[in-house]
Design a protein around this motif. Structure first.
Motif, PDB file in Angstrom:
ATOM      1  N   LYS A 278     -18.702  17.387  31.879  1.00 17.60           N
ATOM      2  CA  LYS A 278     -18.539  16.338  30.892  1.00 17.60           C
ATOM      3  C   LYS A 278     -19.539  16.507  29.751  1.00 17.60           C
ATOM      4  O   LYS A 278     -20.661  16.971  29.954  1.00 17.60           O
ATOM      5  CB  LYS A 278     -18.752  14.952  31.527  1.00 17.60           C
ATOM      6  CG  LYS A 278     -17.877  14.670  32.742  1.00 17.60           C
ATOM      7  CD  LYS A 278     -16.412  14.552  32.375  1.00 17.60           C
ATOM      8  CE  LYS A 278     -15.584  14.156  33.591  1.00 17.60           C
ATOM      9  NZ  LYS A 278     -14.129  14.041  33.241  1.00 17.60           N
TER      10      LYS A 278
ATOM     11  N   GLU B  81     -21.611  18.087  34.941  1.00 17.16           N
ATOM     12  CA  GLU B  81     -20.422  17.723  35.735  1.00 17.16           C
ATOM     13  C   GLU B  81     -19.135  17.957  34.944  1.00 17.16           C
ATOM     14  O   GLU B  81     -18.152  17.223  35.115  1.00 17.16           O
ATOM     15  CB  GLU B  81     -20.513  16.265  36.168  1.00 17.16           C
ATOM     16  CG  GLU B  81     -21.636  15.957  37.148  1.00 17.16           C
ATOM     17  CD  GLU B  81     -21.301  16.428  38.567  1.00 17.16           C
ATOM     18  OE1 GLU B  81     -20.234  16.062  39.092  1.00 17.16           O
ATOM     19  OE2 GLU B  81     -22.117  17.168  39.138  1.00 17.16           O
TER      20      GLU B  81
ATOM     21  N   ASP C 126     -24.165  11.839  37.790  1.00 11.65           N
ATOM     22  CA  ASP C 126     -23.112  11.694  38.788  1.00 11.65           C
ATOM     23  C   ASP C 126     -21.824  11.336  38.059  1.00 11.65           C
ATOM     24  O   ASP C 126     -21.678  10.208  37.555  1.00 11.65           O
ATOM     25  CB  ASP C 126     -23.478  10.614  39.806  1.00 11.65           C
ATOM     26  CG  ASP C 126     -22.427  10.482  40.894  1.00 11.65           C
ATOM     27  OD1 ASP C 126     -22.340  11.382  41.741  1.00 11.65           O
ATOM     28  OD2 ASP C 126     -21.674   9.486  40.881  1.00 11.65           O
ATOM     29  N   GLY C 127     -20.903  12.295  37.991  1.00  9.71           N
ATOM     30  CA  GLY C 127     -19.674  12.107  37.237  1.00  9.71           C
ATOM     31  C   GLY C 127     -18.787  10.982  37.735  1.00  9.71           C
ATOM     32  O   GLY C 127     -18.319  10.159  36.938  1.00  9.71           O
ATOM     33  N   PRO C 128     -18.504  10.917  39.051  1.00  6.37           N
ATOM     34  CA  PRO C 128     -17.581   9.874  39.540  1.00  6.37           C
ATOM     35  C   PRO C 128     -18.043   8.452  39.228  1.00  6.37           C
ATOM     36  O   PRO C 128     -17.225   7.578  38.949  1.00  6.37           O
ATOM     37  CB  PRO C 128     -17.534  10.132  41.046  1.00  6.37           C
ATOM     38  CG  PRO C 128     -17.829  11.590  41.187  1.00  6.37           C
ATOM     39  CD  PRO C 128     -18.822  11.891  40.108  1.00  6.37           C
ATOM     40  N   THR C 129     -19.354   8.215  39.260  1.00  8.63           N
ATOM     41  CA  THR C 129     -19.863   6.865  38.991  1.00  8.63           C
ATOM     42  C   THR C 129     -20.384   6.715  37.562  1.00  8.63           C
ATOM     43  O   THR C 129     -20.809   5.633  37.168  1.00  8.63           O
ATOM     44  CB  THR C 129     -21.000   6.501  39.967  1.00  8.63           C
ATOM     45  OG1 THR C 129     -22.105   7.400  39.765  1.00  8.63           O
ATOM     46  CG2 THR C 129     -20.522   6.599  41.399  1.00  8.63           C
ATOM     47  N   ARG C 130     -20.360   7.785  36.795  1.00  9.02           N
ATOM     48  CA  ARG C 130     -20.890   7.796  35.421  1.00  9.02           C
ATOM     49  C   ARG C 130     -22.303   7.213  35.400  1.00  9.02           C
ATOM     50  O   ARG C 130     -22.603   6.273  34.663  1.00  9.02           O
ATOM     51  CB  ARG C 130     -19.971   7.024  34.475  1.00  9.02           C
ATOM     52  CG  ARG C 130     -18.613   7.674  34.251  1.00  9.02           C
ATOM     53  CD  ARG C 130     -17.921   7.076  33.037  1.00  9.02           C
ATOM     54  NE  ARG C 130     -16.646   7.718  32.781  1.00  9.02           N
ATOM     55  CZ  ARG C 130     -15.476   7.256  33.205  1.00  9.02           C
ATOM     56  NH1 ARG C 130     -15.432   6.133  33.911  1.00  9.02           N
ATOM     57  NH2 ARG C 130     -14.359   7.898  32.945  1.00  9.02           N
TER      58      ARG C 130
ATOM     59  N   GLU D  58     -20.162   9.271  27.909  1.00 11.16           N
ATOM     60  CA  GLU D  58     -19.315  10.458  28.040  1.00 11.16           C
ATOM     61  C   GLU D  58     -18.446  10.528  26.798  1.00 11.16           C
ATOM     62  O   GLU D  58     -17.917   9.518  26.346  1.00 11.16           O
ATOM     63  CB  GLU D  58     -18.415  10.371  29.276  1.00 11.16           C
ATOM     64  CG  GLU D  58     -19.021  10.852  30.560  1.00 11.16           C
ATOM     65  CD  GLU D  58     -17.981  10.940  31.679  1.00 11.16           C
ATOM     66  OE1 GLU D  58     -16.763  10.925  31.389  1.00 11.16           O
ATOM     67  OE2 GLU D  58     -18.386  11.007  32.849  1.00 11.16           O
TER      68      GLU D  58
END
Length: 265
Positions: free
Chosen positions: A214, A212, A32-36, A226
């Protein structure tokens, strides 16, 4: 009038290694990119034909051309290649594709056309680098071609690291903290040249994945990050306690995301 479609893709990280309390095997993740946040979808302890599964001197890579996962183990001077379709809990024991006697295939990644590439280290440290193409359709290996390393790039003295080709076709490499790219599309056509990006601080990176949009990295202390593709800046990721020895990513087409209806010269 021109009509063209571009397909959106979803990337899911995959690894060989083991949970901090568990057996050796493979793991599929979701990022999940937004929450790393990296979470485990499923794990597997493969039961493969001889010489069997091991997380050492081994690697895993996804081939976007035939949509198979490839697991390669180098042992007793031979390379054993298994492949299977992702999505099931474990591969079948009969997944062995080919044995390459007397050949070392390690650190493999696939381009969008389904051709594999591996790095070869030369010398005894500091190391030089070569790139070799592996075609599993024909079962052949191409020549090992020297990669010119820029003078601005610090020496590579360790073989800890990983190699990855993004869904967009960019080869990204981290070995011994050195983050760089290589113009692999010129393999067999023009000289190969590394472009140095930066030195990655901290512990040795041992696995690379892409999700995502990244670049994700696993280090040798069970931590995940990341990595900024342009600068090499490292940002911590929340992840399960899992020791990744090698990583890849499963790319899945999810439909047309853009449609070009017309173009003016």
């Amino acid at each position: 009038y021109v009509s063209a479609n571009a397909q959106a893709t979803f990337s899911s990280p995959v690894s060989i290694g083991k949970p901090c309390s568990g057996a050796n095997g493979t793991a599929d993740f979701m990022y999940d990119g937004p929450t790393r946040t990296l979470t485990t979808l499923q794990t597997c302890s493969p039961t493969l034909s001889a010489p069997g599964f091991n997380i050492f001197s081994s690697g895993i890579a996804f081939n976007p051309k035939d949509t198979n996962l490839y697991y390669i183990r180098y042992t007793s001077g031979n390379s054993y290649v298994w492949r299977w379709k992702p999505g099931t809990a474990c591969p079948p024991a009969t997944a062995l594709l080919k044995v390459y006697p007397g050949v070392a295939i390690l650190g493999l990644t696939f381009d969008p056309n389904g051709l594999g590439y591996q790095l070869i280290f030369t010398g005894t440290g500091p190391y030089g680098l070569q790139l070799q193409q592996v075609d599993f359709t024909t079962g052949t290996l191409g020549p090992a071609i020297n990669i010119t390393l820029p003078g601005s790039m610090p020496a590579i003295n360790s073989q800890n690291g990983d190699i990855l080709i993004t869904p967009g076709g960019q080869m990204l490499i981290i070995f011994d903290h050195k983050f760089f790219t290589v113009n692999y599309q010129d393999y067999g056509i023009n000289p190969l040249q590394a472009t140095y990006i930066n030195t990655i601080a901290g512990n040795q990176i041992v696995g690379l994945s892409y999700a995502e949009g990244k670049l994700l990295a696993a280090d040798n202390t069970n931590k995940y990050y990341e990595i900024d593709i342009l600068t090499g800046t490292k940002t911590a990721v929340t992840a399960p306690c899992y020791q990744s020895n090698d990583m890849s990513n499963i790319n899945t087409g999810i439909g047309a995301s853009k449609k070009l209806a017309s173009i003016n010269p």
